[in-house]
Design a protein around this motif. Sequence first.
Motif, PDB file in Angstrom:
ATOM      1  N   MET A 261       0.827  -1.204   0.000  1.00 63.72           N
ATOM      2  CA  MET A 261       0.000   0.000   0.000  1.00 63.72           C
ATOM      3  C   MET A 261       0.861   1.253   0.000  1.00 63.72           C
ATOM      4  SD  MET A 261      -3.110  -1.000   2.582  1.00 63.72           S
ATOM      5  CE  MET A 261      -3.830   0.610   2.273  1.00 63.72           C
ATOM      6  N   LEU A 262       1.964   1.222   0.764  1.00 64.50           N
ATOM      7  CA  LEU A 262       2.858   2.377   0.780  1.00 64.50           C
ATOM      8  C   LEU A 262       3.477   2.600  -0.593  1.00 64.50           C
ATOM      9  CD1 LEU A 262       4.648   1.857   4.226  1.00 64.50           C
ATOM     10  CD2 LEU A 262       2.896   3.533   3.673  1.00 64.50           C
ATOM     11  N   THR A 263       3.868   1.523  -1.257  1.00 65.78           N
ATOM     12  CA  THR A 263       4.442   1.642  -2.597  1.00 65.78           C
ATOM     13  C   THR A 263       3.407   2.157  -3.587  1.00 65.78           C
ATOM     14  OG1 THR A 263       5.936  -0.203  -2.096  1.00 65.78           O
ATOM     15  CG2 THR A 263       5.638   0.379  -4.413  1.00 65.78           C
ATOM     16  N   GLN A 264       2.169   1.687  -3.453  1.00 71.79           N
ATOM     17  CA  GLN A 264       1.101   2.115  -4.354  1.00 71.79           C
ATOM     18  C   GLN A 264       0.834   3.609  -4.238  1.00 71.79           C
ATOM     19  OE1 GLN A 264      -2.562   0.066  -3.671  1.00 71.79           O
ATOM     20  NE2 GLN A 264      -3.711   1.226  -5.203  1.00 71.79           N
ATOM     21  N   HIS A 265       0.912   4.138  -3.014  1.00 67.98           N
ATOM     22  CA  HIS A 265       0.646   5.563  -2.797  1.00 67.98           C
ATOM     23  C   HIS A 265       1.913   6.410  -2.871  1.00 67.98           C
ATOM     24  CE1 HIS A 265      -3.600   5.144  -1.651  1.00 67.98           C
ATOM     25  NE2 HIS A 265      -3.243   4.003  -1.078  1.00 67.98           N
ATOM     26  N   GLY A 266       3.036   5.799  -3.193  1.00 64.33           N
ATOM     27  CA  GLY A 266       4.277   6.552  -3.320  1.00 64.33           C
ATOM     28  C   GLY A 266       4.822   7.074  -2.009  1.00 64.33           C
ATOM     29  N   VAL A 267       4.554   6.375  -0.923  1.00 64.09           N
ATOM     30  CA  VAL A 267       5.040   6.795   0.393  1.00 64.09           C
ATOM     31  C   VAL A 267       6.367   6.090   0.661  1.00 64.09           C
ATOM     32  CG1 VAL A 267       4.560   6.873   2.862  1.00 64.09           C
ATOM     33  CG2 VAL A 267       2.692   7.117   1.204  1.00 64.09           C
ATOM     34  N   PRO A 268       7.450   6.850   0.853  1.00 62.58           N
ATOM     35  CA  PRO A 268       8.748   6.200   1.106  1.00 62.58           C
ATOM     36  C   PRO A 268       8.774   5.542   2.475  1.00 62.58           C
ATOM     37  CG  PRO A 268       8.940   8.567   1.383  1.00 62.58           C
ATOM     38  CD  PRO A 268       7.552   8.318   0.854  1.00 62.58           C
ATOM     39  N   TYR A 269       9.490   4.461   2.568  1.00 60.03           N
ATOM     40  CA  TYR A 269       9.650   3.772   3.846  1.00 60.03           C
ATOM     41  C   TYR A 269      10.969   3.027   3.831  1.00 60.03           C
ATOM     42  CZ  TYR A 269       8.340  -0.477   1.296  1.00 60.03           C
ATOM     43  OH  TYR A 269       8.301  -1.509   0.410  1.00 60.03           O
ATOM     44  N   ARG A 270      11.426   2.697   5.014  1.00 57.41           N
ATOM     45  CA  ARG A 270      12.699   1.999   5.161  1.00 57.41           C
ATOM     46  C   ARG A 270      12.427   0.544   5.496  1.00 57.41           C
ATOM     47  NH1 ARG A 270      16.722   4.181   9.631  1.00 57.41           N
ATOM     48  NH2 ARG A 270      16.594   5.988   8.235  1.00 57.41           N
ATOM     49  N   LYS A 271      13.039  -0.343   4.735  1.00 60.16           N
ATOM     50  CA  LYS A 271      12.876  -1.766   4.986  1.00 60.16           C
ATOM     51  C   LYS A 271      13.748  -2.176   6.159  1.00 60.16           C
ATOM     52  CE  LYS A 271      11.751  -3.189   0.259  1.00 60.16           C
ATOM     53  NZ  LYS A 271      12.113  -4.100  -0.857  1.00 60.16           N
ATOM     54  N   SER A 272      13.144  -2.878   7.087  1.00 63.96           N
ATOM     55  CA  SER A 272      13.910  -3.363   8.229  1.00 63.96           C
ATOM     56  C   SER A 272      14.689  -4.599   7.832  1.00 63.96           C
ATOM     57  CB  SER A 272      12.975  -3.688   9.396  1.00 63.96           C
ATOM     58  OG  SER A 272      12.037  -4.667   8.999  1.00 63.96           O
ATOM     59  N   ALA A 273      15.807  -4.795   8.498  1.00 65.96           N
ATOM     60  CA  ALA A 273      16.635  -5.965   8.206  1.00 65.96           C
ATOM     61  C   ALA A 273      15.883  -7.214   8.614  1.00 65.96           C
ATOM     62  CB  ALA A 273      17.958  -5.870   8.963  1.00 65.96           C
ATOM     63  N   GLU A 274      15.575  -8.052   7.623  1.00 64.83           N
ATOM     64  CA  GLU A 274      14.808  -9.255   7.880  1.00 64.83           C
ATOM     65  C   GLU A 274      15.747 -10.420   8.173  1.00 64.83           C
ATOM     66  OE1 GLU A 274      11.072  -8.180   4.910  1.00 64.83           O
ATOM     67  OE2 GLU A 274      12.261  -9.994   4.635  1.00 64.83           O
ATOM     68  N   THR A 275      15.368 -11.216   9.098  1.00 61.87           N
ATOM     69  CA  THR A 275      16.140 -12.393   9.458  1.00 61.87           C
ATOM     70  C   THR A 275      15.452 -13.611   8.883  1.00 61.87           C
ATOM     71  OG1 THR A 275      16.794 -11.337  11.511  1.00 61.87           O
ATOM     72  CG2 THR A 275      17.100 -13.724  11.369  1.00 61.87           C
ATOM     73  N   PRO A 276      16.153 -14.450   8.132  1.00 67.65           N
ATOM     74  CA  PRO A 276      15.513 -15.640   7.562  1.00 67.65           C
ATOM     75  C   PRO A 276      14.828 -16.456   8.641  1.00 67.65           C
ATOM     76  CG  PRO A 276      17.751 -15.382   6.713  1.00 67.65           C
ATOM     77  CD  PRO A 276      17.584 -14.377   7.801  1.00 67.65           C
ATOM     78  N   SER A 277      13.674 -16.973   8.263  1.00 69.90           N
ATOM     79  CA  SER A 277      12.917 -17.734   9.248  1.00 69.90           C
ATOM     80  C   SER A 277      13.667 -18.969   9.699  1.00 69.90           C
ATOM     81  CB  SER A 277      11.558 -18.134   8.659  1.00 69.90           C
ATOM     82  OG  SER A 277      11.752 -18.907   7.482  1.00 69.90           O
ATOM     83  N   SER A 278      14.577 -19.469   8.828  1.00 71.20           N
ATOM     84  CA  SER A 278      15.305 -20.669   9.214  1.00 71.20           C
ATOM     85  C   SER A 278      16.177 -20.426  10.430  1.00 71.20           C
ATOM     86  CB  SER A 278      16.168 -21.163   8.042  1.00 71.20           C
ATOM     87  OG  SER A 278      17.102 -20.153   7.664  1.00 71.20           O
ATOM     88  N   GLU A 279      16.623 -19.153  10.595  1.00 74.31           N
ATOM     89  CA  GLU A 279      17.447 -18.854  11.756  1.00 74.31           C
ATOM     90  C   GLU A 279      16.632 -18.897  13.033  1.00 74.31           C
ATOM     91  OE1 GLU A 279      19.633 -15.322  11.363  1.00 74.31           O
ATOM     92  OE2 GLU A 279      20.496 -15.805   9.408  1.00 74.31           O
ATOM     93  N   HIS A 280      15.306 -18.658  12.888  1.00 76.04           N
ATOM     94  CA  HIS A 280      14.456 -18.665  14.071  1.00 76.04           C
ATOM     95  C   HIS A 280      13.956 -20.066  14.389  1.00 76.04           C
ATOM     96  CE1 HIS A 280      14.221 -14.333  14.617  1.00 76.04           C
ATOM     97  NE2 HIS A 280      14.132 -14.230  13.306  1.00 76.04           N
ATOM     98  N   TRP A 281      13.505 -20.754  13.324  1.00 76.10           N
ATOM     99  CA  TRP A 281      12.775 -21.989  13.576  1.00 76.10           C
ATOM    100  C   TRP A 281      13.572 -23.249  13.226  1.00 76.10           C
ATOM    101  CZ3 TRP A 281       9.754 -19.386  16.174  1.00 76.10           C
ATOM    102  CH2 TRP A 281       9.174 -18.213  15.696  1.00 76.10           C
ATOM    103  N   GLY A 282      14.682 -23.115  12.501  1.00 74.79           N
ATOM    104  CA  GLY A 282      15.432 -24.294  12.085  1.00 74.79           C
ATOM    105  C   GLY A 282      16.144 -24.939  13.249  1.00 74.79           C
ATOM    106  N   PRO A 283      16.507 -26.212  13.087  1.00 73.45           N
ATOM    107  CA  PRO A 283      17.237 -26.903  14.162  1.00 73.45           C
ATOM    108  C   PRO A 283      18.612 -26.310  14.342  1.00 73.45           C
ATOM    109  CG  PRO A 283      17.165 -28.246  12.178  1.00 73.45           C
ATOM    110  CD  PRO A 283      16.276 -27.085  11.913  1.00 73.45           C
TER     111      PRO A 283
END
Length: 305
Positions: A261-283
């Motif tokens: 929605m932000l991209t559609q309305h041209g509102v700038p935003y900063r992407k947060s550093a995402e951590t792969p889910s495997s780091e959270h849930w993997g063995p």
Amino acid sequence: MAARLAGLAVLLGLAARGPAPAGAAKMKVVEEPNTFGLNNPFLPQTSRLQPKRDPSPVSGPAHLSRLSGKCFSLVESTYKYELCPFHNVTQHEQTFRWNAYSGILGIWHEWEITNNTFRGMWMRDGDACQSRSRQSKVELTCGKSNRLAHVSEPSTCVYALTFETPLVCHPHSLLVYPTLPTALQQRWDQLEQDLADELITAQGYEKLLRAIFEDAGYLKTSEPSESAQQEGTKGLRFETLESCQEAYKALSQEIKRLQGMLTQHGVPYRKSAETPSSEHWGPQTPTAGIAEPLRGDPGLRGETL
């Protein structure tokens, strides 16, 4: 005739004795205690009602500020009620008992606001009543003159007052938006736009709108109780790993939707550093070195005795 002469002789005899001796008992006159309370300037300070705090500053529609400094009374049954807008509400028992009740039913605190309208004045922190303080809600209605029209007690220690005044007869006289300064009006306008664009939820809208009213001085900041904070903390916990994973997926989808929605309305935003889910849930592989003892492990290593 003889009886009259005898009575006159007795009076003359009493007069001849002169004033009563110093040791004789004198009659003491006891005056009825004054119960007009906080608003009576003739009482010494020690005899007046003692409020718990000072009233809040005058706020709300500017044309209602002319009621400040005035008091209006109403006698119902054996009680006299006195309303001083933006100050307090008091109650005085109109009897000849030596301990006639006189107390404070509330001190000016904040407005009640509903649907962009000032609905009533809340007077809180009155005298103690059982395990809480007395409080009163004053409803403003249109009338030909300023007068306290009605008083009731719908629930224990909570009073409802109806105050009639020509100052609220205009349909726009109690609207909130026109009373706000320009900066707060602009914040409200932005909230309406964000809600229309679905950038905020209805719950978030109400929370941010309350913050505007608090900044304007119409509402008092409410601090959450300790029990509410504990309940909020419990709500962040998950009983199972599966429920935690499902909540994580739902939040990830919501973030992607909002980013779209932000991209559609041209509102700038900063992407947060995402951590792969495997780091959270993997063995996770055990670290090198001596493994830490598990719960229930007595911690014995090597040969046992």
